[in-house]
Scaffold this motif. Structure first.
Motif, PDB file in Angstrom:
ATOM      1  N   ASP A   1     -22.927 -39.175 -22.980  1.00  0.00           N
ATOM      2  CA  ASP A   1     -23.692 -39.631 -21.815  1.00  0.00           C
ATOM      3  C   ASP A   1     -24.389 -40.957 -22.079  1.00  0.00           C
ATOM      4  O   ASP A   1     -24.488 -41.809 -21.195  1.00  0.00           O
ATOM      5  CB  ASP A   1     -24.739 -38.571 -21.426  1.00  0.00           C
ATOM      6  N   ASN A   2     -24.880 -41.131 -23.285  1.00  0.00           N
ATOM      7  CA  ASN A   2     -25.588 -42.369 -23.616  1.00  0.00           C
ATOM      8  C   ASN A   2     -24.683 -43.399 -24.294  1.00  0.00           C
ATOM      9  O   ASN A   2     -25.161 -44.305 -24.960  1.00  0.00           O
ATOM     10  CB  ASN A   2     -26.784 -42.059 -24.526  1.00  0.00           C
ATOM     11  N   GLY A   3     -23.384 -43.215 -24.148  1.00  0.00           N
ATOM     12  CA  GLY A   3     -22.442 -44.137 -24.802  1.00  0.00           C
ATOM     13  C   GLY A   3     -22.219 -43.748 -26.251  1.00  0.00           C
ATOM     14  O   GLY A   3     -22.833 -42.833 -26.780  1.00  0.00           O
ATOM     15  N   TRP A   4     -21.297 -44.454 -26.913  1.00  0.00           N
ATOM     16  CA  TRP A   4     -21.007 -44.166 -28.312  1.00  0.00           C
ATOM     17  C   TRP A   4     -22.227 -44.502 -29.174  1.00  0.00           C
ATOM     18  O   TRP A   4     -22.908 -45.484 -28.905  1.00  0.00           O
ATOM     19  CB  TRP A   4     -19.810 -44.998 -28.785  1.00  0.00           C
ATOM     20  N   PRO A   5     -22.507 -43.712 -30.179  1.00  0.00           N
ATOM     21  CA  PRO A   5     -23.620 -44.029 -31.094  1.00  0.00           C
ATOM     22  C   PRO A   5     -23.415 -45.419 -31.702  1.00  0.00           C
ATOM     23  O   PRO A   5     -22.284 -45.866 -31.890  1.00  0.00           O
ATOM     24  CB  PRO A   5     -23.525 -42.951 -32.175  1.00  0.00           C
ATOM     25  N   ALA A   6     -24.533 -46.089 -32.033  1.00  0.00           N
ATOM     26  CA  ALA A   6     -24.448 -47.402 -32.668  1.00  0.00           C
ATOM     27  C   ALA A   6     -23.567 -47.310 -33.911  1.00  0.00           C
ATOM     28  O   ALA A   6     -23.631 -46.336 -34.665  1.00  0.00           O
ATOM     29  CB  ALA A   6     -25.859 -47.882 -33.044  1.00  0.00           C
ATOM     30  N   GLY A   7     -22.743 -48.307 -34.111  1.00  0.00           N
ATOM     31  CA  GLY A   7     -21.889 -48.327 -35.305  1.00  0.00           C
ATOM     32  C   GLY A   7     -20.551 -47.647 -35.108  1.00  0.00           C
ATOM     33  O   GLY A   7     -19.708 -47.680 -36.000  1.00  0.00           O
ATOM     34  N   THR A   8     -20.330 -47.011 -33.951  1.00  0.00           N
ATOM     35  CA  THR A   8     -19.023 -46.401 -33.696  1.00  0.00           C
ATOM     36  C   THR A   8     -18.025 -47.494 -33.359  1.00  0.00           C
ATOM     37  O   THR A   8     -18.274 -48.324 -32.489  1.00  0.00           O
ATOM     38  CB  THR A   8     -19.123 -45.413 -32.513  1.00  0.00           C
ATOM     39  N   PHE A   9     -16.909 -47.497 -34.054  1.00  0.00           N
ATOM     40  CA  PHE A   9     -15.948 -48.573 -33.844  1.00  0.00           C
ATOM     41  C   PHE A   9     -14.524 -48.040 -33.862  1.00  0.00           C
ATOM     42  O   PHE A   9     -14.161 -47.228 -34.705  1.00  0.00           O
ATOM     43  CB  PHE A   9     -16.111 -49.653 -34.924  1.00  0.00           C
ATOM     44  N   GLY A  10     -13.734 -48.511 -32.905  1.00  0.00           N
ATOM     45  CA  GLY A  10     -12.315 -48.167 -32.900  1.00  0.00           C
ATOM     46  C   GLY A  10     -12.001 -47.006 -31.974  1.00  0.00           C
ATOM     47  O   GLY A  10     -12.808 -46.611 -31.131  1.00  0.00           O
ATOM     48  N   ALA A  11     -10.789 -46.477 -32.119  1.00  0.00           N
ATOM     49  CA  ALA A  11     -10.285 -45.425 -31.233  1.00  0.00           C
ATOM     50  C   ALA A  11     -10.942 -44.095 -31.568  1.00  0.00           C
ATOM     51  O   ALA A  11     -11.061 -43.734 -32.734  1.00  0.00           O
ATOM     52  CB  ALA A  11      -8.771 -45.321 -31.369  1.00  0.00           C
ATOM     53  N   GLN A  12     -11.367 -43.380 -30.530  1.00  0.00           N
ATOM     54  CA  GLN A  12     -12.103 -42.131 -30.704  1.00  0.00           C
ATOM     55  C   GLN A  12     -11.283 -40.963 -30.178  1.00  0.00           C
ATOM     56  O   GLN A  12     -11.109 -40.805 -28.974  1.00  0.00           O
ATOM     57  CB  GLN A  12     -13.445 -42.206 -29.961  1.00  0.00           C
TER      58      GLN A  12
ATOM     59  N   MET B   1     -11.836 -46.535 -26.707  1.00  0.00           N
ATOM     60  CA  MET B   1     -12.215 -47.469 -27.770  1.00  0.00           C
ATOM     61  C   MET B   1     -13.723 -47.697 -27.752  1.00  0.00           C
ATOM     62  O   MET B   1     -14.318 -47.936 -26.711  1.00  0.00           O
ATOM     63  CB  MET B   1     -11.511 -48.814 -27.554  1.00  0.00           C
ATOM     64  N   ALA B   2     -14.309 -47.635 -28.939  1.00  0.00           N
ATOM     65  CA  ALA B   2     -15.738 -47.984 -29.087  1.00  0.00           C
ATOM     66  C   ALA B   2     -15.815 -49.316 -29.821  1.00  0.00           C
ATOM     67  O   ALA B   2     -14.990 -49.623 -30.665  1.00  0.00           O
ATOM     68  CB  ALA B   2     -16.458 -46.889 -29.870  1.00  0.00           C
ATOM     69  N   PHE B   3     -16.850 -50.095 -29.468  1.00  0.00           N
ATOM     70  CA  PHE B   3     -16.935 -51.441 -30.049  1.00  0.00           C
ATOM     71  C   PHE B   3     -18.266 -51.664 -30.766  1.00  0.00           C
ATOM     72  O   PHE B   3     -18.943 -52.659 -30.550  1.00  0.00           O
ATOM     73  CB  PHE B   3     -16.720 -52.497 -28.966  1.00  0.00           C
ATOM     74  N   GLY B   4     -18.657 -50.684 -31.560  1.00  0.00           N
ATOM     75  CA  GLY B   4     -19.762 -50.864 -32.492  1.00  0.00           C
ATOM     76  C   GLY B   4     -21.134 -50.860 -31.923  1.00  0.00           C
ATOM     77  O   GLY B   4     -22.087 -51.232 -32.581  1.00  0.00           O
TER      78      GLY B   4
END
Lengths: 160, 160, 160
Positions: B111-122, C157-160
């Protein structure tokens, strides 16, 4: 014959993967010229160094016979070949192809059959090897044959 | 038209995988001749025995409609086709291609978007089927079409 | 030169995957026309929306340099390209190809070498991305080049 040279070369690489996956020494040997070589390289991280070398069609067949374990029950391997780059110069050609080898192991059907609600393929498929196949091919009286195969592994190889 | 027959045949196999991955009955049926058959084989460990048979273009479309579950949310399938061996004889052709089907399931964006530092395909990508597609094709007035498809599974199949 | 246009186009896509897997900005940029674009799409579950856009050969090289982390020690990536559908119209062409990117990480050889009985490739191979590469190509004085690349991701995709 309606195939282009480039397709004949890819068919040849296809037969190479079949001989590998079927653990078929004679089918494998027949794809190579009598004086062919196979070089097995460690290319972990990019740079390549020689791990082993086979020389001659007989040695290639023998290596399949002795070094590649037969498949266990319900097991198979599958080579995934991808993104080949082909160059042809008259009667000589090279391919640079990416490969991955997957181990395929089927579950055993239970004595009373699959439980109710079980649907689809039952077992595990696991990638175990990755790298490049870099065959050099030569046109012979019987068609294209592999005169040199270079196998570059991207994972370190242990030899027992 | 600048494509060779061998490429037209591979394009046709490409469309087959798209219809499969899109669960598209009409697109699938349109790739076959009216009298086409599909044979689904158990080829675990090498030997093959018949699991099921479809006859006719209508039955093929119906099978996609009824037997292939629609994708869940954020899910997809991908056919990986590899190392095709092609033979063409006038207006008839065969391909022996290795296939693998991967299940692709994306993670849900928090809901709040990907956690900080999440990178790439999930998400997860898992190989679920492997074997050979062995279509026989025929040249028709509308171009190449599949007249018989043989699907050889390397994992045992359960049917609910 | 004995390659067909369709093979030259597939070779070009092969070079694209090599530049990607080698993290080579200059090799990547050289495959594109000066005015080329790359569009990165989210295609989770089927529908596609734009995530990002690069314009021009310089920006494409810069993106490889800045956005793609170099490989860690003993690590590599491998693009698996599959089931391309090719269309050629004179000096223009398109490919719709399925891709998967695998992460390859080799185990470190122990100080005393592999334990007795260790055999085969040592490490992990994991699929991390999947989707479609949809390049548009143009014939130039130097051969085919990519004028537009559309990358459709099947995982979010997440971008950090």
């Amino acid at each position: 014959m309606s195939l282009t040279d480039e397709r004949a070369l890819l068919n040849l690489l296809g037969h190479y993967t079949r001989a590998h996956d079927h653990r078929d020494p004679d089918a494998m040997a027949a794809l190579f010229t009598p004086d062919a070589t196979i070089e097995i390289m460690d290319a972990v991280g990019g740079a390549a160094c020689l791990l082993g070398r086979l020389e001659g069609r007989a040695a290639i067949g023998e290596a399949v016979r002795q070094m590649m374990a037969p498949h266990e029950a319900r097991a198979w391997s599958q080579n995934v070949i991808s993104a080949p780059i082909i160059a042809i110069d008259g009667d000589h050609a090279t391919i640079d192809a990416q490969f991955m080898v997957f181990s395929i192991v089927g579950d055993e059907v239970p004595d009373n059959g699959w439980p109710a609600g079980t649907f689809g393929a039952q077992g595990r498929i696991i990638p175990i090897e990755a790298g490049q196949y870099r065959p050099t091919m030569r046109r012979t009286a019987e068609g294209w044959a592999i005169s040199a195969m270079r196998i570059e592994h991207r994972l370190p190889m242990a030899f027992g």
